[in-house]
Design an enzyme around this catalytic site. Structure first.
Site, PDB file in Angstrom:
ATOM      1  N   GLY A 173     -16.149 -10.803 -44.504  1.00 37.87           N
ATOM      2  CA  GLY A 173     -16.599 -12.186 -44.543  1.00 37.87           C
ATOM      3  C   GLY A 173     -18.019 -12.228 -45.059  1.00 37.87           C
ATOM      4  N   ILE A 193     -20.849 -11.549 -43.508  1.00 38.81           N
ATOM      5  CA  ILE A 193     -21.650 -10.381 -43.137  1.00 38.81           C
ATOM      6  C   ILE A 193     -21.210  -9.164 -43.937  1.00 38.81           C
ATOM      7  CG2 ILE A 193     -22.132  -8.757 -41.264  1.00 38.81           C
ATOM      8  CD1 ILE A 193     -22.216 -11.150 -39.372  1.00 38.81           C
ATOM      9  N   ARG A 234     -17.915  -6.068 -32.903  1.00 37.87           N
ATOM     10  CA  ARG A 234     -17.846  -6.253 -31.460  1.00 37.87           C
ATOM     11  C   ARG A 234     -17.310  -4.970 -30.845  1.00 37.87           C
ATOM     12  NH1 ARG A 234     -20.768  -9.911 -32.156  1.00 37.87           N
ATOM     13  NH2 ARG A 234     -20.568 -12.105 -31.495  1.00 37.87           N
ATOM     14  N   HIS A 258     -27.091  -3.645 -29.327  1.00 39.08           N
ATOM     15  CA  HIS A 258     -26.648  -4.952 -29.823  1.00 39.08           C
ATOM     16  C   HIS A 258     -27.841  -5.764 -30.350  1.00 39.08           C
ATOM     17  CE1 HIS A 258     -23.306  -8.212 -29.359  1.00 39.08           C
ATOM     18  NE2 HIS A 258     -24.027  -8.390 -30.460  1.00 39.08           N
TER      19      HIS A 258
END
Length: 329
Positions: free
Chosen positions: A151, A153, A233, A280
């Site tokens: 996508g 990113i 994720r 993260h």
């Protein structure tokens, strides 16, 4: 009825917000127990607090009987999706496309280069005051890279890889298509692509189809010595399967996200061979706040003027079920 807008950034710090709504500040509080700034039933536009647990951001949603828009400040929307079942039909869920691409792509490139060139070992040697030279490390030049999740990113990551004289870049998304850079393969092509990739970068959203995508079979198809980079994720990767491969020393990994997260002290991932972990930090950089504020001003101006919103990834249907998914994987 009052048309309230809940913002996780103090509204007096955001320039250009349109007149009309009552802007209320709510970010949940550090302990997750911050009182609501108003009656959730009067909230028409809910901007989800950034980098907060799912239980916190979902807490007011069952009471939001008049909400029309739920806007995240993250690229992924998985943390708010459990609350959608409580919302009326027709609520638009919007993500933060345009906010995180540069920062996340920068980190993906950082993790790739740091892992290949042995930077963690150099840092540990520096702590000991030891000159650790005389050995060769892999270069990114002439490598084949596979981006899983093409996508916004994923495309930003490829933009930053372009100057590094790669042998090949392969792209995978939920469905195949052709872009200005070339072919994007469907997920079904992964088994044939994995054995040829020196570096596999995960930038896919967390969905039912991507949860556990990187399982024992996926990892077994990766070539010996390959590097797995996860800026997507944590649950996209089966942690147990990854640990098994790391312990063999067959592949290495660089992880900005983990499952579980936060990674608890004593977890075997901390000390697994060949793994680099960052906590993260793909999104929270100096680029976040100004980009997030610009997005909110644009979205709220469109909302006030009854214009179509950007970044709509889902619209709730009967009983809060999603009727239109639009996340690029």
């Amino acid at each position: 009825m009052t048309a309230d807008v809940w913002l996780p950034i103090p509204p007096d710090e955001i320039e250009g917000l349109p007149d009309g709504p009552d802007y209320l500040f709510w970010d949940g509080g550090d302990d997750g127990e911050q009182e609501f700034p108003g009656d959730p039933a009067d909230c028409a536009f809910y901007v989800v607090p950034y980098m907060r647990p799912a239980a916190l951001v979902v807490r007011p949603m069952p009471l939001m009987r008049s909400v029309r828009v739920v806007q995240t400040l993250s690229a992924g929307t998985d943390n708010v999706e459990p609350g959608l079942e409580h919302l009326p039909a027709g609520v638009r869920l919007c993500n933060a496309r345009g906010v995180h691409e540069p920062s996340t792509a920068e980190l993906a490139l950082t993790l790739v280069l740091a892992s290949l060139r042995g930077i963690p070992g150099f840092v540990r040697a520096q702590d000991r005051g030891a000159w650790q030279g005389g050995s060769f490390h892999p270069a990114l030049a002439d490598k084949s890279v596979l981006i899983v999740g093409y996508g916004a990113i994923g495309a930003a990551i490829e933009d930053r890889l372009a100057p590094f004289e790669l042998a090949r870049v392969a792209r995978v998304a939920r469905s195949g298509r052709t872009t200005a850079r070339g072919l994007v393969h469907p997920l079904t092509d992964l088994p044939s692509l994995l054995p040829h990739a020196d570096v596999v970068i995960l930038s896919t959203p967390l969905t039912p189809s991507t949860r556990g995508l990187v399982d024992a079979g996926f990892l077994a198809r990766m070539k010996d010595g390959a590097l797995l980079v996860n800026v997507a994720r944590g649950p996209v990767v089966d942690t147990g399967a990854l640990l098994a491969e790391l312990e063999k020393g067959r592949i290495t990994a660089a992880l900005d996200v983990t499952d579980p997260e936060p990674l608890p002290a004593g977890h075997p991932l901390w000390h697994a061979p060949g793994v680099l972990i960052s906590p993260h930090v793909g999104g929270p950089t100096s680029a976040f706040r100004p980009r997030a504020e610009r997005l909110l001003v644009r979205q709220l101006t469109r909302f006030a003027n009854r214009e179509p919103l950007a970044n709509v990834v889902l619209t709730t249907g009967a009983a809060g079920e999603g009727t239109a998914g639009a996340v690029n994987a």
